[in-house]
Scaffold this active site. Structure first.
Site, PDB file in Angstrom:
ATOM      1  CG  HIS A  16      -1.945   1.070   1.239  1.00 15.52           C
ATOM      2  ND1 HIS A  16      -3.147   0.969   1.918  1.00 15.52           N
ATOM      3  CD2 HIS A  16      -1.954   2.300   0.661  1.00 15.52           C
ATOM      4  CE1 HIS A  16      -3.832   2.091   1.762  1.00 15.52           C
ATOM      5  NE2 HIS A  16      -3.120   2.929   1.010  1.00 15.52           N
ATOM      6  CG  HIS A  18      -1.048   6.248  -2.573  1.00 13.96           C
ATOM      7  ND1 HIS A  18      -2.173   6.136  -3.349  1.00 13.96           N
ATOM      8  CD2 HIS A  18      -1.382   5.770  -1.346  1.00 13.96           C
ATOM      9  CE1 HIS A  18      -3.156   5.617  -2.622  1.00 13.96           C
ATOM     10  NE2 HIS A  18      -2.708   5.385  -1.400  1.00 13.96           N
ATOM     11  CG  HIS A 195      -7.566   3.617  -0.589  1.00 10.58           C
ATOM     12  ND1 HIS A 195      -6.872   3.050  -1.622  1.00 10.58           N
ATOM     13  CD2 HIS A 195      -6.657   4.363   0.112  1.00 10.58           C
ATOM     14  CE1 HIS A 195      -5.600   3.423  -1.542  1.00 10.58           C
ATOM     15  NE2 HIS A 195      -5.439   4.226  -0.511  1.00 10.58           N
ATOM     16  CD  GLU A 198      -7.669   6.721   4.289  1.00 10.56           C
ATOM     17  OE1 GLU A 198      -8.198   6.741   3.155  1.00 10.56           O
ATOM     18  OE2 GLU A 198      -6.552   7.243   4.530  1.00 10.56           O
ATOM     19  CG  ASP A 276      -1.637   5.661   2.698  1.00 11.97           C
ATOM     20  OD1 ASP A 276      -1.886   5.399   1.500  1.00 11.97           O
ATOM     21  OD2 ASP A 276      -2.479   6.193   3.448  1.00 11.97           O
ATOM     22  CG  ASP A 277       0.202   8.889   0.656  1.00 13.40           C
ATOM     23  OD1 ASP A 277       0.332   8.801  -0.576  1.00 13.40           O
ATOM     24  OD2 ASP A 277      -0.861   8.639   1.254  1.00 13.40           O
TER      25      ASP A 277
HETATM   26  N1  ADE Z   1      -4.270   8.914  -1.954  1.00  8.42           N
HETATM   27  C1  ADE Z   1      -3.053   8.889  -1.409  1.00  8.42           C
HETATM   28  N2  ADE Z   1      -3.121   8.462  -0.137  1.00  8.42           N
HETATM   29  C2  ADE Z   1      -4.428   8.189   0.120  1.00  8.42           C
HETATM   30  C3  ADE Z   1      -5.143   7.704   1.240  1.00  8.42           C
HETATM   31  N3  ADE Z   1      -4.547   7.411   2.401  1.00  8.42           N
HETATM   32  N4  ADE Z   1      -6.471   7.567   1.141  1.00  8.42           N
HETATM   33  C4  ADE Z   1      -7.086   7.867   0.012  1.00  8.42           C
HETATM   34  N5  ADE Z   1      -6.473   8.321  -1.070  1.00  8.42           N
HETATM   35  C5  ADE Z   1      -5.141   8.478  -1.025  1.00  8.42           C
HETATM   36 ZN    ZN Z   2      -3.620   4.833   0.364  1.00  9.80          ZN
END
Ligand code: ADE
Ligand code: ZN
Length: 325
Positions: A16, A18, A195, A198, A276-277
Site C-alpha cells: 500500500h 502511492h 481503499h 479509512e 501509504d504516503d
Molecule cells: N491517496 C493517497 N493516499 C491516500 C489515502 N490514504 N487515502 C485515500 N487516497 C489516497
Molecule cells: Zn492509500
C-alpha cells in the site's frame, strides 16, 4: 534495540504505497524549480512544515499540489528510482505501487510519460537490486467514473498494469460508483483493490467486496464496527493493508497507541502493515512496523505474522512468494 534490528533485517513486502506519496520535500522543491511550477513553499523546511493534516481531504489538497511538480518522464523515473532505493535499504523484496494517472492527465502530462518513467525505474530496480514489483492504476473516486474504462484500456496498451485500485476522498464517494470499471478490469484478468473503511463506514467495505469484487481492502480499519463484516473478512481471508502512520497523521486515530491493529490481529483478520504516503506521514515501511509493534506492545512474533500475511496478500506468483521468505 533488538526489535528495530529484527524488523530492519526482515525481508519485507510493501502493498500500500502511492508513488506520488514518496515525493520528499527535497525533490519537490528541485522539480518545482526545474519545471517552473509555482508552489506555495519556496524552501524544503517550509514544505515540511506544511505537512500537518486534519483529515484525509486536508492531506489530499497538499498531496495533489505536490504531484503537480511532476511533468516529464524523467521526473517519474527519478521519483520511482529514489523510492526503490529506499526499498533496497529497508530490505523490501516486493512492492506493489499505486499511481494516480488522472491527476497527471489533468496537469497536461501524457500517460506515456507517467507510465514510461515509473516502469523504467521498476525495471532497473528489478535488474540491479532484485526487487520485484507490480503497478496498480488507481481511479480517483471523487472524479467522474465515466472516463475510467477508456483510461484503463489506454494504460494497459502502454505497459504492464497488474490491477486497479480506488483512492482519494472516500466520504460521499461509495465504491458502487465505480462498478463498471471494476467489472471490466475483472474481465481483463486484472487484480482489484479499493481503499475502504479509512474514513468511510463499514458499508463501503461491504460494497467494495460485493459490488467491486475486490481481492484486498486498503485500510479497512473501520471494519471492527461491524461484527458480521469481520466474520466475512476472516472467513474469506481478505487482506487488509493497514497504514498506521497514515491513520495517525490523518487523525483516524488520535495516537499510535490507540490504533486498532492489535485488535484486528486478535480477531483473526489478515492484516498487514504498509506506509501509504511515507514522505508525508513521517516514515517508510520499517518505521511503520517498528513504531506500531512498540506502541501496541506487539512482538517479533507478530512482525513475522504480519510479513507472512503480506506474502499471502501479494499479487505475485507462488514461485516468487516462496523465494521471498
Ligand atoms: N491517496 C493517497 N493516499 C491516500 C489515502 N490514504 N487515502 C485515500 N487516497 C489516497
Ligand atoms: Zn492509500
Amino acid at each position: 534495540e533488538i526489535l528495530t534490528d529484527f524488523v530492519g533485517n526482515l525481508p519485507k513486502i510493501e502493498l500500500h504505497l502511492h508513488i506520488e506519496g514518496t515525493l520528499e520535500p527535497e525533490l519537490l522543491i528541485a522539480l518545482a524549480q526545474r519545471n517552473g511550477v509555482d508552489i506555495p513553499y519556496k524552501t524544503i523546511e517550509a514544505a515540511r512544515a506544511a505537512y500537518q493534516f486534519e483529515d484525509l481531504q486536508s492531506f489530499l489538497n497538499i498531496y495533489y499540489l505536490g504531484a503537480s511538480v511532476l511533468r516529464e518522464e524523467r521526473d517519474f523515473y527519478e521519483l520511482t528510482l529514489a523510492y526503490m532505493s529506499r526499498c533496497k535499504a529497508q530490505q523490501i523484496r516486493h512492492v506493489e505501487l499505486f499511481f494516480d494517472p488522472q491527476t497527471h492527465l489533468a496537469n497536461g502530462v501524457a500517460l506515456a510519460a507517467v507510465m514510461g518513467g515509473i516502469t523504467a525505474a521498476l525495471r532497473d530496480a528489478e535488474r540491479d537490486w532484485h526487487i520485484s514489483s507490480a503497478l496498480i492504476l488507481c481511479f480517483e473516486r471523487d472524479r467522474d467514473p465515466q472516463p475510467a474504462v477508456a483510461l484503463l484500456e489506454r494504460a494497459c496498451a502502454l505497459g504492464r498494469i497488474a490491477g486497479i485500485g480506488l483512492d482519494s476522498a472516500e466520504l460521499g464517494n461509495p465504491p458502487e460508483k465505480f462498478q463498471e470499471v471494476f467489472k471490466v478490469a475483472k474481465s481483463m484478468g486484472l487484480h482489484r483493490v479499493a481503499h475502504a473503511g479509512e474514513e468511510g463506514p463499514p458499508s463501503y467495505i461491504w460494497q467494495a467486496l460485493d459490488v467491486l469484487d475486490v481481492e484486498r481492502i486498503d485500510h479497512g480499519v473501520r471494519c471492527l464496527e461491524d461484527p458480521a463484516l469481520v466474520r466475512r473478512l476472516v472467513d474469506d481471508r481478505i487482506p487488509l493493508t493497514v497504514c498506521p502512520f497514515s491513520n495517525v497523521a490523518l487523525k483516524v486515530f488520535s495516537r499510535l497507541s490507540e490504533h486498532n491493529l492489535g485488535r484486528m490481529l486478535k480477531a483473526g483478520l489478515l492484516a498487514t502493515i504498509h506506509s501509504d504516503d511515507p514522505a508525508y506521514f513521517g516514515g517508510y515501511l520499517s518505521e511503520n512496523i517498528i513504531g506500531t509493534l512498540s506502541d501496541l506492545d506487539l512482538t517479533a512474533k507478530d512482525a513475522l505474522l504480519l510479513e507472512r500475511n503480506a506474502v499471502e496478500a501479494a499479487f505475485c506468483t507462488d514461485q516468487r512468494k516462496q523465494s521471498l521468505f
